[in-house]
Scaffold this motif. Structure first.
Motif, PDB file in Angstrom:
ATOM      1  N   SER A  24      41.174  47.314  31.033  1.00 47.45           N
ATOM      2  CA  SER A  24      42.208  46.351  31.420  1.00 47.45           C
ATOM      3  C   SER A  24      42.014  45.026  30.706  1.00 47.45           C
ATOM      4  O   SER A  24      40.888  44.658  30.333  1.00 47.45           O
ATOM      5  CB  SER A  24      42.176  46.124  32.925  1.00 47.45           C
ATOM      6  OG  SER A  24      41.046  45.387  33.295  1.00 47.45           O
ATOM      7  N   PRO A  26      44.241  42.110  31.974  1.00 49.62           N
ATOM      8  CA  PRO A  26      45.378  41.470  32.635  1.00 49.62           C
ATOM      9  C   PRO A  26      45.513  39.998  32.216  1.00 49.62           C
ATOM     10  O   PRO A  26      44.513  39.307  32.015  1.00 49.62           O
ATOM     11  CB  PRO A  26      45.038  41.585  34.117  1.00 49.62           C
ATOM     12  CG  PRO A  26      43.558  41.728  34.176  1.00 49.62           C
ATOM     13  CD  PRO A  26      43.166  42.433  32.907  1.00 49.62           C
ATOM     14  N   ASN A  29      48.880  37.322  37.200  1.00 49.90           N
ATOM     15  CA  ASN A  29      48.473  37.758  38.531  1.00 49.90           C
ATOM     16  C   ASN A  29      49.045  39.133  38.855  1.00 49.90           C
ATOM     17  O   ASN A  29      48.378  39.953  39.487  1.00 49.90           O
ATOM     18  CB  ASN A  29      48.909  36.742  39.589  1.00 49.90           C
ATOM     19  CG  ASN A  29      48.016  35.520  39.619  1.00 49.90           C
ATOM     20  OD1 ASN A  29      46.883  35.567  39.132  1.00 49.90           O
ATOM     21  ND2 ASN A  29      48.533  34.420  40.172  1.00 49.90           N
ATOM     22  N   LEU A  32      46.944  41.657  37.125  1.00 49.08           N
ATOM     23  CA  LEU A  32      45.649  41.724  37.789  1.00 49.08           C
ATOM     24  C   LEU A  32      45.750  42.551  39.071  1.00 49.08           C
ATOM     25  O   LEU A  32      44.896  43.383  39.365  1.00 49.08           O
ATOM     26  CB  LEU A  32      45.141  40.316  38.100  1.00 49.08           C
ATOM     27  CG  LEU A  32      43.782  40.223  38.771  1.00 49.08           C
ATOM     28  CD1 LEU A  32      42.703  40.849  37.889  1.00 49.08           C
ATOM     29  CD2 LEU A  32      43.451  38.768  39.094  1.00 49.08           C
ATOM     30  N   HIS A  33      46.831  42.346  39.820  1.00 47.12           N
ATOM     31  CA  HIS A  33      47.029  43.122  41.045  1.00 47.12           C
ATOM     32  C   HIS A  33      47.216  44.610  40.711  1.00 47.12           C
ATOM     33  O   HIS A  33      46.648  45.476  41.386  1.00 47.12           O
ATOM     34  CB  HIS A  33      48.241  42.597  41.818  1.00 47.12           C
ATOM     35  CG  HIS A  33      48.480  43.320  43.092  1.00 47.12           C
ATOM     36  ND1 HIS A  33      47.679  43.175  44.200  1.00 47.12           N
ATOM     37  CD2 HIS A  33      49.416  44.244  43.437  1.00 47.12           C
ATOM     38  CE1 HIS A  33      48.109  43.954  45.169  1.00 47.12           C
ATOM     39  NE2 HIS A  33      49.172  44.617  44.726  1.00 47.12           N
ATOM     40  N   GLN A  35      46.055  46.158  38.134  1.00 49.56           N
ATOM     41  CA  GLN A  35      44.750  46.682  37.714  1.00 49.56           C
ATOM     42  C   GLN A  35      43.858  46.948  38.917  1.00 49.56           C
ATOM     43  O   GLN A  35      43.129  47.933  38.946  1.00 49.56           O
ATOM     44  CB  GLN A  35      44.065  45.720  36.741  1.00 49.56           C
ATOM     45  CG  GLN A  35      42.791  46.273  36.178  1.00 49.56           C
ATOM     46  CD  GLN A  35      43.003  47.605  35.461  1.00 49.56           C
ATOM     47  OE1 GLN A  35      44.011  47.804  34.773  1.00 49.56           O
ATOM     48  NE2 GLN A  35      42.077  48.526  35.625  1.00 49.56           N
TER      49      GLN A  35
END
Length: 84
Positions: A24, A26, A29, A32-33, A35
């Motif tokens: 990943s 990212p 956000n 990131l979520h 992932q």
């Protein structure tokens, strides 16, 4: 007197594969979520595989413990098995 036959042990359980996590990078956000969700899913798949292999080993161990008892009963003479 001939030597007893060797006892063969067959491993019927799968060999675990290494657990891997998706790569990943990212940048937001939201990414990131996403992932985090993918990582949690990957760990869940890994845990399920490990649990299945552990259950298989427990089952195989129980079968191996029960097998000698069944063999011993089968090897008794008919009079011994009936208590005569």
């Amino acid at each position: 007197m001939p030597s007893p036959a060797p006892t063969l042990t067959v491993n019927r359980c799968a060999t675990p594969d290494p657990c891997t996590l998706p790569a990943s990078h990212p940048t937001t956000n939201g990414e990131l979520h996403l992932q985090l969700e993918r990582t949690e899913a990957a760990w869940a798949r890994c845990a399920a595989e490990v649990e299945a292999i552990i259950a298989c080993h427990h089952s195989a161990a129980a079968d191996m413990q029960a097998a000698p008892e069944a063999t011993a009963v089968e090897e008794q003479a008919p009079d011994e098995a009936q208590g005569h």
